[in-house]
Design a protein around this motif. Sequence first.
Motif, PDB file in Angstrom:
ATOM      1  N   PRO A  86       0.815  -1.217   0.000  1.00  0.00           N
ATOM      2  CA  PRO A  86       0.000   0.000   0.000  1.00  0.00           C
ATOM      3  C   PRO A  86       0.850   1.269   0.000  1.00  0.00           C
ATOM      4  CG  PRO A  86       0.075  -0.942   2.201  1.00  0.00           C
ATOM      5  CD  PRO A  86       0.741  -1.937   1.289  1.00  0.00           C
ATOM      6  N   ALA A  87       0.241   2.343  -0.489  1.00  0.00           N
ATOM      7  CA  ALA A  87       0.908   3.640  -0.445  1.00  0.00           C
ATOM      8  C   ALA A  87       1.067   4.079   1.003  1.00  0.00           C
ATOM      9  CB  ALA A  87       0.119   4.673  -1.241  1.00  0.00           C
ATOM     10  N   TYR A  88      -0.015   3.944   1.747  1.00  0.00           N
ATOM     11  CA  TYR A  88       0.008   4.247   3.180  1.00  0.00           C
ATOM     12  C   TYR A  88      -1.264   3.719   3.824  1.00  0.00           C
ATOM     13  CZ  TYR A  88      -2.653   8.419   1.614  1.00  0.00           C
ATOM     14  OH  TYR A  88      -3.567   9.280   1.031  1.00  0.00           O
ATOM     15  N   ARG A  89      -1.275   3.750   5.131  1.00  0.00           N
ATOM     16  CA  ARG A  89      -2.425   3.305   5.917  1.00  0.00           C
ATOM     17  C   ARG A  89      -2.796   4.423   6.880  1.00  0.00           C
ATOM     18  NH1 ARG A  89      -1.678  -2.471   8.523  1.00  0.00           N
ATOM     19  NH2 ARG A  89      -2.128  -3.096   6.360  1.00  0.00           N
ATOM     20  N   VAL A  90      -4.091   4.636   7.087  1.00  0.00           N
ATOM     21  CA  VAL A  90      -4.556   5.673   8.007  1.00  0.00           C
ATOM     22  C   VAL A  90      -5.337   5.001   9.136  1.00  0.00           C
ATOM     23  CG1 VAL A  90      -5.785   7.855   8.265  1.00  0.00           C
ATOM     24  CG2 VAL A  90      -4.772   7.258   6.048  1.00  0.00           C
ATOM     25  N   TYR A  91      -4.859   5.181  10.361  1.00  0.00           N
ATOM     26  CA  TYR A  91      -5.485   4.568  11.534  1.00  0.00           C
ATOM     27  C   TYR A  91      -6.467   5.548  12.187  1.00  0.00           C
ATOM     28  CZ  TYR A  91      -2.075   0.763  11.419  1.00  0.00           C
ATOM     29  OH  TYR A  91      -1.335  -0.331  11.036  1.00  0.00           O
ATOM     30  N   HIS A 321       4.355   3.689   5.271  1.00  0.00           N
ATOM     31  CA  HIS A 321       3.858   4.972   5.775  1.00  0.00           C
ATOM     32  C   HIS A 321       2.553   4.734   6.540  1.00  0.00           C
ATOM     33  CE1 HIS A 321       6.652   7.358   3.360  1.00  0.00           C
ATOM     34  NE2 HIS A 321       6.258   6.757   2.260  1.00  0.00           N
ATOM     35  N   ALA A 322       2.407   5.354   7.694  1.00  0.00           N
ATOM     36  CA  ALA A 322       1.160   5.230   8.463  1.00  0.00           C
ATOM     37  C   ALA A 322       0.817   6.564   9.119  1.00  0.00           C
ATOM     38  CB  ALA A 322       1.293   4.142   9.525  1.00  0.00           C
ATOM     39  N   LEU A 323      -0.447   6.949   9.011  1.00  0.00           N
ATOM     40  CA  LEU A 323      -0.949   8.173   9.638  1.00  0.00           C
ATOM     41  C   LEU A 323      -1.886   7.786  10.778  1.00  0.00           C
ATOM     42  CD1 LEU A 323      -1.861   9.952   6.289  1.00  0.00           C
ATOM     43  CD2 LEU A 323       0.122  10.469   7.714  1.00  0.00           C
ATOM     44  N   PHE A 324      -1.704   8.424  11.919  1.00  0.00           N
ATOM     45  CA  PHE A 324      -2.537   8.108  13.084  1.00  0.00           C
ATOM     46  C   PHE A 324      -3.496   9.267  13.340  1.00  0.00           C
ATOM     47  CE2 PHE A 324       0.732   5.050  13.182  1.00  0.00           C
ATOM     48  CZ  PHE A 324       0.206   3.943  13.845  1.00  0.00           C
ATOM     49  N   PHE A 325      -4.717   9.092  12.812  1.00  0.00           N
ATOM     50  CA  PHE A 325      -5.773  10.086  12.928  1.00  0.00           C
ATOM     51  C   PHE A 325      -6.829   9.607  13.935  1.00  0.00           C
ATOM     52  CE2 PHE A 325      -5.333  12.095   8.385  1.00  0.00           C
ATOM     53  CZ  PHE A 325      -4.060  12.536   8.717  1.00  0.00           C
ATOM     54  N   ASP A 326      -6.367   9.002  14.994  1.00  0.00           N
ATOM     55  CA  ASP A 326      -7.277   8.443  15.998  1.00  0.00           C
ATOM     56  C   ASP A 326      -7.670   9.467  17.058  1.00  0.00           C
ATOM     57  OD1 ASP A 326      -4.432   8.150  16.538  1.00  0.00           O
ATOM     58  OD2 ASP A 326      -4.991   7.158  18.403  1.00  0.00           O
ATOM     59  N   VAL A 327      -7.296  10.731  16.827  1.00  0.00           N
ATOM     60  CA  VAL A 327      -7.699  11.831  17.715  1.00  0.00           C
ATOM     61  C   VAL A 327      -8.301  12.945  16.857  1.00  0.00           C
ATOM     62  CG1 VAL A 327      -5.970  11.273  19.473  1.00  0.00           C
ATOM     63  CG2 VAL A 327      -5.374  12.844  17.620  1.00  0.00           C
ATOM     64  N   PRO A 346      -2.016  14.732  20.033  1.00  0.00           N
ATOM     65  CA  PRO A 346      -1.490  15.011  18.698  1.00  0.00           C
ATOM     66  C   PRO A 346      -1.752  13.891  17.686  1.00  0.00           C
ATOM     67  CG  PRO A 346       0.270  14.215  20.101  1.00  0.00           C
ATOM     68  CD  PRO A 346      -0.957  14.307  20.973  1.00  0.00           C
ATOM     69  N   LEU A 347      -2.064  14.287  16.460  1.00  0.00           N
ATOM     70  CA  LEU A 347      -1.972  13.351  15.360  1.00  0.00           C
ATOM     71  C   LEU A 347      -0.486  13.087  15.146  1.00  0.00           C
ATOM     72  CD1 LEU A 347      -4.620  15.222  14.716  1.00  0.00           C
ATOM     73  CD2 LEU A 347      -4.469  14.145  12.477  1.00  0.00           C
ATOM     74  N   PHE A 348      -0.155  11.943  14.561  1.00  0.00           N
ATOM     75  CA  PHE A 348       1.245  11.725  14.238  1.00  0.00           C
ATOM     76  C   PHE A 348       1.383  10.817  13.024  1.00  0.00           C
ATOM     77  CE2 PHE A 348       0.310   8.302  17.224  1.00  0.00           C
ATOM     78  CZ  PHE A 348       1.036   7.204  16.771  1.00  0.00           C
ATOM     79  N   TYR A 349       2.576  10.832  12.467  1.00  0.00           N
ATOM     80  CA  TYR A 349       2.920  10.047  11.282  1.00  0.00           C
ATOM     81  C   TYR A 349       4.037   9.096  11.663  1.00  0.00           C
ATOM     82  CZ  TYR A 349       5.921   9.393   7.104  1.00  0.00           C
ATOM     83  OH  TYR A 349       6.733   8.882   6.123  1.00  0.00           O
ATOM     84  N   ALA A 350       3.941   7.861  11.195  1.00  0.00           N
ATOM     85  CA  ALA A 350       4.991   6.879  11.433  1.00  0.00           C
ATOM     86  C   ALA A 350       5.463   6.321  10.094  1.00  0.00           C
ATOM     87  CB  ALA A 350       4.491   5.752  12.322  1.00  0.00           C
ATOM     88  N   ASN A 351       6.767   6.187   9.973  1.00  0.00           N
ATOM     89  CA  ASN A 351       7.383   5.699   8.737  1.00  0.00           C
ATOM     90  C   ASN A 351       8.329   4.568   9.121  1.00  0.00           C
ATOM     91  OD1 ASN A 351       8.828   5.364   6.361  1.00  0.00           O
ATOM     92  ND2 ASN A 351       9.967   7.269   6.567  1.00  0.00           N
ATOM     93  N   PHE A 352       8.127   3.406   8.512  1.00  0.00           N
ATOM     94  CA  PHE A 352       8.991   2.257   8.785  1.00  0.00           C
ATOM     95  C   PHE A 352       9.708   1.860   7.494  1.00  0.00           C
ATOM     96  CE2 PHE A 352       5.602   2.163  11.916  1.00  0.00           C
ATOM     97  CZ  PHE A 352       6.310   2.048  13.099  1.00  0.00           C
ATOM     98  N   PRO A 353      10.822   2.531   7.177  1.00  0.00           N
ATOM     99  CA  PRO A 353      11.498   2.277   5.903  1.00  0.00           C
ATOM    100  C   PRO A 353      11.986   0.843   5.754  1.00  0.00           C
ATOM    101  CG  PRO A 353      12.860   3.629   7.343  1.00  0.00           C
ATOM    102  CD  PRO A 353      11.516   3.560   7.970  1.00  0.00           C
ATOM    103  N   SER A 354      12.254   0.182   6.896  1.00  0.00           N
ATOM    104  CA  SER A 354      12.763  -1.193   6.829  1.00  0.00           C
ATOM    105  C   SER A 354      11.730  -2.176   6.305  1.00  0.00           C
ATOM    106  CB  SER A 354      13.282  -1.639   8.201  1.00  0.00           C
ATOM    107  OG  SER A 354      12.363  -1.304   9.223  1.00  0.00           O
ATOM    108  N   VAL A 355      10.450  -1.760   6.235  1.00  0.00           N
ATOM    109  CA  VAL A 355       9.439  -2.607   5.608  1.00  0.00           C
ATOM    110  C   VAL A 355       9.762  -2.789   4.126  1.00  0.00           C
ATOM    111  CG1 VAL A 355       6.995  -2.677   4.895  1.00  0.00           C
ATOM    112  CG2 VAL A 355       7.602  -2.006   7.228  1.00  0.00           C
ATOM    113  N   THR A 356      10.292  -1.728   3.517  1.00  0.00           N
ATOM    114  CA  THR A 356      10.628  -1.739   2.084  1.00  0.00           C
ATOM    115  C   THR A 356      12.107  -1.982   1.844  1.00  0.00           C
ATOM    116  OG1 THR A 356       8.844  -0.140   1.701  1.00  0.00           O
ATOM    117  CG2 THR A 356      10.480  -0.391  -0.055  1.00  0.00           C
ATOM    118  N   ASP A 357      12.937  -1.402   2.688  1.00  0.00           N
ATOM    119  CA  ASP A 357      14.389  -1.414   2.471  1.00  0.00           C
ATOM    120  C   ASP A 357      15.077  -2.096   3.648  1.00  0.00           C
ATOM    121  OD1 ASP A 357      17.042  -0.905   2.004  1.00  0.00           O
ATOM    122  OD2 ASP A 357      16.904   1.252   2.384  1.00  0.00           O
TER     123      ASP A 357
END
Length: 488
Positions: A86-91, A321-327, A346-357
Amino acid sequence: MKKTISIIGSGFSALSASCYLAKEGYDVTIYEKNATIGGRARQLKSNGFTFDMGPSWYWMPDVFESFFKDFNKKTTDYYELIKLNPAYRVYFGINEFITITDNLEEIAKTFEAIEEGSGKKLIDYISEAKSNYDIAIKKLVYRPGVSALELITLETTQKLNQFFGTVSKDIRKKFKNERLIQILEFPVLFLGAKPSKTPSFYNFMNYADFGMGTWHPKTGMFDVVRGIESLAKELGVTFKTNSRIDEIIVKNNIATSLIINDEIITSDIVLSGADYQHTETLLPKEHRVYSDEYWDSRVFAPSSLLFYVGFNKKIQSISHHALFFDVDFEQHAMDIYDDPKWPEAPLFYANFPSVTDKTTAPEGMESGFFLIPLAPGIEDTEALREEYFDKIISRFESVTQQSIKNNIIFKKSFCKNDFIEDYNAYKGNAYGMANTLLQTAFLRPKLKSKKVKNLYFTGQLTVPGPGVPPALISGKLVSELINKSFSL
């Protein structure tokens, strides 16, 4: 004899400008105050982990291709791209998320399953966004912001109302589900302003997202920095790091030299890719175009609290890429723009590059990058950083239903004070000046100084605005201005 150009800073706009100027035959030297190049796009390596320190979204691939094409090159000559799916996921809550895939048809099906009729509406909306994208990229953003007339074309006059409506209003007319609305409002946050303050025309960012997809250079965004550095060196650009600029010397209203590490370096032309406001503080007051009051009155894009984190295990059920819009989305936006303060939730963004690289973390481990958008200029202390790290990691654990905090073996934070220290960023901003209606195109700070001859600027506080693709374009625009002035 070649005219010499001294470029301050080595971010994307400076790197871009250096290539164009060297191609035209100038003798170009880049002076970077830090130990490594890339500006906000530097790379951090520690304990076996690798992190992009700044930009992590590769959107608008056509702009990168266009840049390299200007030198009879292709991106593939310098780095490899992977389209994320996926391009990204929104929680939105505990195990409640929406996955954005790599193609519009699938995304439309996702929308339709959530809100009846929204799939067709999305296709139509993205079609309109593509029309705006084509106008923006082909007609507008490659113009230097010299005159209001640059905005007047046959196409823009037909869309005049879109410069006075807002992205938020348009989306809310078409879609009712709040989660879908937030996903559609998200891309314009890259422009540095609230969706409710961003002109409708900028919905072209939705096409950049859903229409063009999210990409990732094989070993991170620093691949792009390395690629442009290689091109620049091929063209004859010289790089000098650990070069702190103390002053721009002006004689007879002409920029003649720089004081770098207490040494005077003469130059025919000075171009700054550093923070615009900071650059003007290197000048005597009478030569500054923009006052302290001017900068204080501008709408700046957010600062950020960043965490670079290494985990000693693989994390389950995550996307790159993951966006946390749970607030509350609106409340956090108010805490940035309307009543600047640290957001309670706060909303926050999480990026886990090791998933791809896999090169970004040791085998069996995970690298993570967490970002909280913040108002520029607010208080920044280690205690606040730790408090907010605990908040977002606790939320991450709750939302994804897994424990990770006890698996952290490396952590480094970066916030407002660091943006000021490392990048001389005004109020510690992370993305420059927002692209609001009154801060668009010719209404932004100019590429060429009005008071000092042979002094130029490039980057996210001037045209076209914040973001990596606009930075590449800004470098091209300023190089064209310089070449026009010195080829007369």
